[in-house]
Design a protein around this motif. Structure first.
Motif, PDB file in Angstrom:
ATOM      1  N   THR A 160       0.841  -1.194   0.000  1.00 22.37           N
ATOM      2  CA  THR A 160       0.000   0.000   0.000  1.00 22.37           C
ATOM      3  C   THR A 160       0.877   1.246   0.000  1.00 22.37           C
ATOM      4  OG1 THR A 160      -0.108   0.339   2.399  1.00 22.37           O
ATOM      5  CG2 THR A 160      -1.598  -1.320   1.452  1.00 22.37           C
ATOM      6  N   HIS A 161       0.254   2.401   0.045  1.00 24.06           N
ATOM      7  CA  HIS A 161       1.007   3.658   0.091  1.00 24.06           C
ATOM      8  C   HIS A 161       1.812   3.782   1.383  1.00 24.06           C
ATOM      9  CE1 HIS A 161      -2.743   4.645   2.230  1.00 24.06           C
ATOM     10  NE2 HIS A 161      -1.983   5.460   2.943  1.00 24.06           N
ATOM     11  N   ASP A 162       1.462   3.001   2.406  1.00 28.45           N
ATOM     12  CA  ASP A 162       2.202   3.037   3.667  1.00 28.45           C
ATOM     13  C   ASP A 162       3.342   2.030   3.708  1.00 28.45           C
ATOM     14  OD1 ASP A 162       0.878   5.101   4.954  1.00 28.45           O
ATOM     15  OD2 ASP A 162      -0.663   3.803   5.786  1.00 28.45           O
ATOM     16  N   ASN A 163       3.395   1.117   2.758  1.00 26.92           N
ATOM     17  CA  ASN A 163       4.477   0.141   2.691  1.00 26.92           C
ATOM     18  C   ASN A 163       5.642   0.677   1.878  1.00 26.92           C
ATOM     19  OD1 ASN A 163       1.806  -1.699   2.753  1.00 26.92           O
ATOM     20  ND2 ASN A 163       3.494  -2.815   3.709  1.00 26.92           N
ATOM     21  N   ASP A 164       6.804   0.055   2.061  1.00 25.18           N
ATOM     22  CA  ASP A 164       7.897   0.274   1.137  1.00 25.18           C
ATOM     23  C   ASP A 164       7.476  -0.284  -0.216  1.00 25.18           C
ATOM     24  OD1 ASP A 164      10.372   0.859   0.061  1.00 25.18           O
ATOM     25  OD2 ASP A 164      11.497  -0.182   1.613  1.00 25.18           O
ATOM     26  N   THR A 165       8.145   0.106  -1.278  1.00 23.37           N
ATOM     27  CA  THR A 165       7.900  -0.543  -2.558  1.00 23.37           C
ATOM     28  C   THR A 165       8.256  -2.017  -2.421  1.00 23.37           C
ATOM     29  OG1 THR A 165      10.131  -0.221  -3.427  1.00 23.37           O
ATOM     30  CG2 THR A 165       8.555   1.589  -3.729  1.00 23.37           C
TER      31      THR A 165
END
Length: 477
Positions: free
Chosen positions: A367-372
């Motif tokens: 998600t946008h909160d995870n690292d790529t």
């Protein structure tokens, strides 16, 4: 328990794939500081069509504070003025050829939130962007005489703020129509909580748990979790749910209906907060000390369902999820979420693991909160990397068969495309195989977030065709 919706009306039952990309992450024109609703937004839809990506998920569309986080906005209703292209005023004039009839109609029957938002923004600028609780008392407590005098002295500024919102709405509806004509679903995100320094709290303090000085008594967050050892102290004020229920949650009806006039599907961020929310005393510096307070989420969702039987809602059910949260989600037949990056800890009953996922869910690479995915994988110890490779072994052969690179993130993407949930979505950074330097947000931090952007030339036909090949081979076209 409530009667669940009889059917979904937003195409959820079809196996499809999509992309997470916020509007500000679109390629920027030379005169812009961030992506906006210019020709690049329409080009992105064209690129999605070629790639056979049918779901465009974006972050909240609201106007953020100076930290740029769309999850802490100046209004729960107004769109982000940063979405306006350079030269928008001349575009407005060309569109209506000198006639402002449409704008006059808008002003004669304005959205319920418009007047308060315009006044709030003008006052905020007048008081050098200080939070509204630091304004002189006449404005902090909304003295009607003081506000009328201020309006009279700032008519031109107030009119321009309203014109911005009118034009943003006009551009957005044009973009939505274009996307829908190409069978692309616009999938938005709505945080449960809103910022204290917002037009909504200033205009409606009775809806929140505030003291006599209009300061929050308790604030929102989550206890220690995967992202932070001290939890996350978001600082949002908590709702006065007892008061809101007395008028059948009218503010929530207005908020959801407004969001769904802009979007086809809406994700409720921090859905578990509709069952119980983590209340932290306002003077606590971290989120470690708090209590779970029950919320009348079932009655709220029942009320919403009565006005829109086929609720196009998705529950963001990450974090500390109890049986009560699961029961609330299932009572209304709401899809939940799975995140592949969380699925490889080897523990039993992990809902993110590939063999534990369910059809009524949206699965993400991250998600946008995870690292790529590249950044996440490269940060792991060699033993963990080897374990993940062993779990994804079957995808290597399938990638080779269609001529796609077998290096990360493609095996994880392939696993997501093959998975049981009807929708698979990956951030644009993962479709581009980018590393940790392209991460969108790191929870618990306030610097170097929300800035990532696509660069000219990254959305190639070659990449679109590669993605389309994977989507076709996994039955998601």
């Amino acid at each position: 328990m409530p009667n669940p919706p009889t059917s979904k009306n937003f195409g959820y039952k079809q196996r499809q794939a999509g992309v997470v990309l916020h509007i500000t992450s679109l390629p920027q024109e030379s005169s812009q500081t961030a992506g906006c609703l210019d020709q690049n937004a329409w080009r992105f839809i064209d690129w999605m069509e070629r790639a056979q990506l049918k779901i465009w998920q974006m972050l909240p569309l609201n106007a953020p504070h100076d930290d740029l986080s769309p999850y802490s906005a100046l209004s729960a209703f107004a769109m982000n003025p940063r979405f306006l292209p350079a030269g928008w005023k001349s575009d407005f004039e060309k569109e209506f050829e000198g006639s402002t009839d449409a704008f006059e109609t808008y002003l004669n029957s304005p959205p319920h939130w418009l007047e308060d938002f315009a006044l709030f923004m003008a006052l905020r600028e007048h008081f050098e962007h200080r939070a509204w609780n630091e304004w002189p008392e006449a404005y902090k407590y909304r003295d009607s005489s003081a506000l009328e005098i201020f309006k009279a002295a700032h008519q031109i500024q107030l009119l321009e703020i309203k014109q911005q919102q009118f034009w943003l709405s006009h551009l957005w509806q044009a973009l939505k129509t274009y996307a829908n004509q190409k069978a692309i679903t616009l999938f938005g995100d709505m945080p449960i909580f809103i910022a204290y320094d917002s037009a909504d709290v200033w205009a409606n303090p009775e809806n929140f748990k505030l003291d006599q000085s209009l300061n929050p008594t308790v604030v929102a967050g989550v206890p220690p979790d995967y992202f932070s050892e001290t939890g996350q102290r978001w600082g949002n004020p908590h709702y006065d749910w007892e008061k809101m229920e007395k008028d059948n949650f009218s503010w929530w009806h207005l908020r959801i209906e407004h969001a769904l006039s802009q979007l086809d599907v809406l994700r409720i961020d921090h859905f578990r907060g509709l069952e119980a929310s983590w209340e932290i005393q306002a003077d606590e510096e971290t989120a470690m000390n708090g209590v779970w307070e029950k919320v009348p989420g079932e009655r709220l969702l029942q009320s919403l369902q009565e006005s829109m039987p086929n609720m196009p809602l998705v529950a963001e059910d990450l974090g500390i999820i109890t049986p009560e949260v699961v029961a609330l989600k299932e009572a209304f037949d709401l899809p939940g979420m799975a995140v592949l990056q969380f699925g490889f800890n080897g523990l039993p009953d992990n809902p993110h693991a590939l063999d534990e996922q369910v059809e009524n869910s949206v699965v993400y690479s991250g998600t946008h909160d995870n690292d790529t995915t590249m950044g996440w994988f490269e940060s792991l110890e060699p033993g963990a990397q080897n374990w993940i490779w062993s779990q994804l072994e079957s995808t290597h052969k399938e990638l080779e068969q269609v001529g796609v690179d077998v290096q990360m993130p493609w095996p994880l993407i392939m696993a997501g495309l093959k998975s049981v949930p009807n929708w698979f979505i990956a951030p644009m950074q993962d479709w581009l195989a980018l590393g940790a330097e392209s991460r969108m947000n790191t929870p618990g931090t306030i610097e170097n977030n929300w800035n990532w952007q696509l660069q000219e030339g990254q959305l190639t036909e070659e990449l679109a065709d590669k993605i389309a090949t994977l989507i076709q081979s996994t039955g998601r076209s």
